[in-house]
Design a protein around this motif. Sequence first.
Motif, PDB file in Angstrom:
ATOM      1  N   UNK A   1      57.326  10.916  22.570  1.00  0.00           N
ATOM      2  CA  UNK A   1      57.039  11.835  21.488  1.00  0.00           C
ATOM      3  C   UNK A   1      57.865  11.551  20.251  1.00  0.00           C
ATOM      4  N   UNK A   2      57.472  12.213  19.180  1.00  0.00           N
ATOM      5  CA  UNK A   2      58.174  12.150  17.909  1.00  0.00           C
ATOM      6  C   UNK A   2      58.265  13.576  17.382  1.00  0.00           C
ATOM      7  N   UNK A   3      59.466  14.120  17.350  1.00  0.00           N
ATOM      8  CA  UNK A   3      59.646  15.517  16.942  1.00  0.00           C
ATOM      9  C   UNK A   3      59.313  15.745  15.474  1.00  0.00           C
ATOM     10  N   UNK A   4      59.417  14.717  14.641  1.00  0.00           N
ATOM     11  CA  UNK A   4      59.152  14.906  13.216  1.00  0.00           C
ATOM     12  C   UNK A   4      57.673  15.131  12.931  1.00  0.00           C
ATOM     13  N   UNK A   5      56.797  14.607  13.787  1.00  0.00           N
ATOM     14  CA  UNK A   5      55.353  14.767  13.609  1.00  0.00           C
ATOM     15  C   UNK A   5      54.714  15.594  14.723  1.00  0.00           C
ATOM     16  N   UNK A   6      55.480  15.905  15.780  1.00  0.00           N
ATOM     17  CA  UNK A   6      54.982  16.579  16.988  1.00  0.00           C
ATOM     18  C   UNK A   6      53.937  15.730  17.700  1.00  0.00           C
ATOM     19  N   UNK A   7      53.969  14.412  17.470  1.00  0.00           N
ATOM     20  CA  UNK A   7      53.053  13.501  18.155  1.00  0.00           C
ATOM     21  C   UNK A   7      53.576  13.240  19.559  1.00  0.00           C
ATOM     22  N   UNK A   8      52.673  13.190  20.538  1.00  0.00           N
ATOM     23  CA  UNK A   8      53.033  12.881  21.919  1.00  0.00           C
ATOM     24  C   UNK A   8      52.054  11.860  22.479  1.00  0.00           C
ATOM     25  N   UNK A   9      52.521  11.091  23.461  1.00  0.00           N
ATOM     26  CA  UNK A   9      51.686  10.078  24.097  1.00  0.00           C
ATOM     27  C   UNK A   9      52.147   9.908  25.539  1.00  0.00           C
ATOM     28  N   UNK A  10      51.224   9.494  26.400  1.00  0.00           N
ATOM     29  CA  UNK A  10      51.583   9.172  27.781  1.00  0.00           C
ATOM     30  C   UNK A  10      51.462   7.669  27.969  1.00  0.00           C
ATOM     31  N   UNK A  11      52.190   7.172  28.936  1.00  0.00           N
ATOM     32  CA  UNK A  11      52.198   5.744  29.215  1.00  0.00           C
ATOM     33  C   UNK A  11      51.924   5.552  30.694  1.00  0.00           C
ATOM     34  N   UNK A  12      50.948   4.729  30.995  1.00  0.00           N
ATOM     35  CA  UNK A  12      50.606   4.431  32.375  1.00  0.00           C
ATOM     36  C   UNK A  12      51.177   3.069  32.743  1.00  0.00           C
ATOM     37  N   UNK A  13      51.768   3.002  33.912  1.00  0.00           N
ATOM     38  CA  UNK A  13      52.311   1.728  34.384  1.00  0.00           C
ATOM     39  C   UNK A  13      51.158   0.797  34.747  1.00  0.00           C
ATOM     40  N   UNK A  14      51.320  -0.508  34.566  1.00  0.00           N
ATOM     41  CA  UNK A  14      50.259  -1.454  34.942  1.00  0.00           C
ATOM     42  C   UNK A  14      49.971  -1.372  36.441  1.00  0.00           C
ATOM     43  N   UNK A  15      48.704  -1.528  36.781  1.00  0.00           N
ATOM     44  CA  UNK A  15      48.303  -1.539  38.205  1.00  0.00           C
ATOM     45  C   UNK A  15      47.418  -2.754  38.448  1.00  0.00           C
TER      46      UNK A  15
END
Length: 83
Positions: free
Chosen positions: A61-75
């Motif tokens: 995330x980025x608190x300055x923009x309130x942007x969030x993202x998830x990250x998936x591990x390679x499979x």
Amino acid sequence: MTQTISMRRITSYQALWRPLENKGHFWFTYFDGDRERTHDLDADSFRTVMKVLDTDKPVFGDHTTAAVAVHSEPTDLKVGAWA
């Protein structure tokens, strides 16, 4: 004005919703121990951020923009058009 997003891994968060104002914000605690507050969000944006944060995957995330993202591990799973 374009704002740069600087994503860092979030290890925990706190959410505060203020129903009388119909606004809320988050406190993100990053991997390095920094704790930062987002700006106030409206109901739809707050709900969207909550949905992204409600995952077992690593969250960034980025608190300055309130942007969030998830990250998936390679499979090894291969599906879809790229299989």
